[in-house]
Design an enzyme around this catalytic site. Structure first.
Site, PDB file in Angstrom:
ATOM      1  N   GLU A 146       0.925  -0.716  -0.493  1.00  0.00           N
ATOM      2  CA  GLU A 146      -0.111  -0.062  -0.260  1.00  0.00           C
ATOM      3  C   GLU A 146       1.056   1.041   0.416  1.00  0.00           C
ATOM      4  O   GLU A 146       1.145   2.067   1.396  1.00  0.00           O
ATOM      5  CB  GLU A 146      -0.808   0.361   1.509  1.00  0.00           C
ATOM      6  N   GLU A 198      -4.991  -8.362   1.070  1.00  0.00           N
ATOM      7  CA  GLU A 198      -5.259  -8.149   2.863  1.00  0.00           C
ATOM      8  C   GLU A 198      -6.908  -7.348   2.055  1.00  0.00           C
ATOM      9  O   GLU A 198      -7.663  -7.737   1.179  1.00  0.00           O
ATOM     10  CB  GLU A 198      -5.128  -6.578   2.725  1.00  0.00           C
TER      11      GLU A 198
END
Length: 461
Positions: free
Chosen positions: A168, A365
């Protein structure tokens, strides 16, 4: 049999979980590790973290063998975690042999138990020595990071086939330089753009360096592809959604996967005095070194509308370009304030399939954090987290729909395996398949972990 029970995924599908070094390892200033930004920030301002810092977390440094056995016990076949840059190279140059021994045994233990290790290089944990040099706004970091990446493959390339450069990357950019959630916690849109560019360049330099060591490895990256939904079809709202898409999704996805920057993004940055002067040689490196696979983190969508009232031009903050709105039909996780919208996972699968060459990808995720889960314990101490089972089922259903239509997804990883330390809220919200007692470090399987194990077993039949 319910509709969900009839879903079948490929035999070689990755079923696993994800975590990171700074959120699980503990021993954050021991065994040769140098401080990172989290260690120093907690030292400077422990009240920011509700007095729970990164020092012990879930003690994986000492309990990894037992945890890997637990992974095997519940039928996981893959696990994604990260290497701590400041543990492996405490000063950026000198190899910490204690760290080498720890990681080698950790990864070998996974392999011995049938767990495929997917190893990430950077999960928001900037070494303090690099932060003192300016962190992500100093271009020297791109070469420092490439050296670190090369070192990782030299030391662990025989044990790890699948690598990712970043988790991320937009988070360390916006949280550090726009929204004040990560150190240095400042508000400067131009520095955010600068740090994003150097992150992308570091990604490409790392891939080049890693591939020079071994051509057998696969190198990808992990992005949180937050789907953007416009409040209406008005010209203004659609324009706001386009800005949000360019800044939040396309900004990293296109250069890291395609090696190019969206023309509309370049124009947007130029119009708002945010465009950087870049080196043509660097653009060549970005173009020639792209991700071979993609991890996608998904928790919630982003819903936007046109800003109201007077806004800054040029934009001083992203909110000058788009504003959030609350969808009246939304479901919400009250513990995080996040919308629960599984349908977005289908939309992500189609985006990757139709706009990005159907690059191989996996859900890296997905999960739900809930506070005070101990209140859901049964008489045997097992947390009855049916809400997590429902959450997983709904998202897997949408993922399966996209895969049936040809999206090239090869795995699903839950955040997380064992309850872990979270940035700024410690252990307030729990995500794990196993609960953790912070005083004893005892792990206890939750109902969701038992269910997930049984589901994976059925998939293999």
């Amino acid at each position: 049999m319910t509709k969900f029970d009839s879903l079948k995924f490929p035999k070689d599908f990755w079923w696993g979980a994800a975590a990171s070094a700074p959120q699980t390892e503990g021993e954050s200033l021991a065994y040769g590790k140098a401080p990172n930004t989290w260690d120093k920030w907690f030292e400077m301002a422990p009240e920011v973290f509700s007095e729970i810092g990164p020092g012990r977390t879930s003690n994986v440094y000492n309990l990894y063998r037992e945890d890997v056995q637990r992974m095997q016990d519940i039928n996981l076949n893959s696990y994604r975690t990260s290497i701590s840059w400041s543990r492996l190279l405490p000063d950026g140059e000198t190899l910490n042999q204690e760290a080498v021994a720890y990681y080698r045994d950790y990864f070998q233990t996974m392999r011995d138990k049938g767990i495929e290790p997917i190893i990430n290089l950077f999960h928001f944990d900037m070494p303090w020595w690099m932060m003192e040099l300016g962190g992500w706004i100093n271009p020297i970091i791109t070469d420092k990071f490439a050296f670190y990446a090369r070192t990782c493959v030299e030391q662990f390339g025989d044990l790890v086939k699948y690598w990712v450069t970043f988790n991320e990357p937009i988070v360390h950019v916006e949280c550090s330089y726009i929204y004040e959630f990560h150190y240095p916690a400042i508000r400067d849109f131009k520095k955010a753009i600068e740090s994003g560019y150097y992150t992308i360049l570091a990604h490409s330099k790392a891939i080049k360096a890693m591939k020079e060591v071994s051509s057998d490895i696969k190198v990808g990256t992990i992005l949180n592809l937050t789907p953007i939904y416009s409040k209406s079809d008005s010209k203004e709202d659609l324009q706001a959604a386009r800005y949000a898409q360019l800044l939040n999704v396309d900004s990293f996805l296109e250069p890291m996967v395609k090696g190019t920057f969206p023309k509309d993004l370049v124009l947007l940055l130029e119009e708002n005095d945010l465009l950087l002067n870049v080196n043509e040689d660097d653009l060549t490196i970005i173009r020639e070194n792209t991700a071979e696979f993609l991890g996608v983190n998904y928790y919630q969508p982003k819903r936007v509308q046109a800003p109201e009232g007077d806004v800054n031009r040029p934009a001083l903050m992203p909110e000058d370009l788009y504003a959030p709105y609350i969808w009246k039909e939304r479901r919400i996780n009250p513990y995080r304030g996040w919308e629960i919208y599984p349908e977005a996972l289908y939309d992500i699968s189609k985006l990757v399939q139709n706009e990005y060459g159907n690059i191989p990808w996996f859900v890296s995720e997905n999960g739900i954090g809930v506070a005070d889960e101990a209140r859901f314990q049964d008489e045997n101490g097992m947390i009855q987290d049916d809400y997590r089972i429902e959450f997983i089922q709904e998202h897997l259903t949408m993922l399966h729909k996209g895969m049936e239509e040809g999206s090239n997804c090869f795995g699903y990883h839950l955040w997380t395996f064992v309850d872990c330390w979270s940035w700024l809220n410690g252990y307030n919200n729990r995500y794990g398949l196993y609960s953790i007692d912070l005083k004893t470090q005892k792990r206890t399987l939750k109902k969701s972990g038992q269910w997930f194990s049984e589901f994976i077993q059925k998939q293999s039949q």
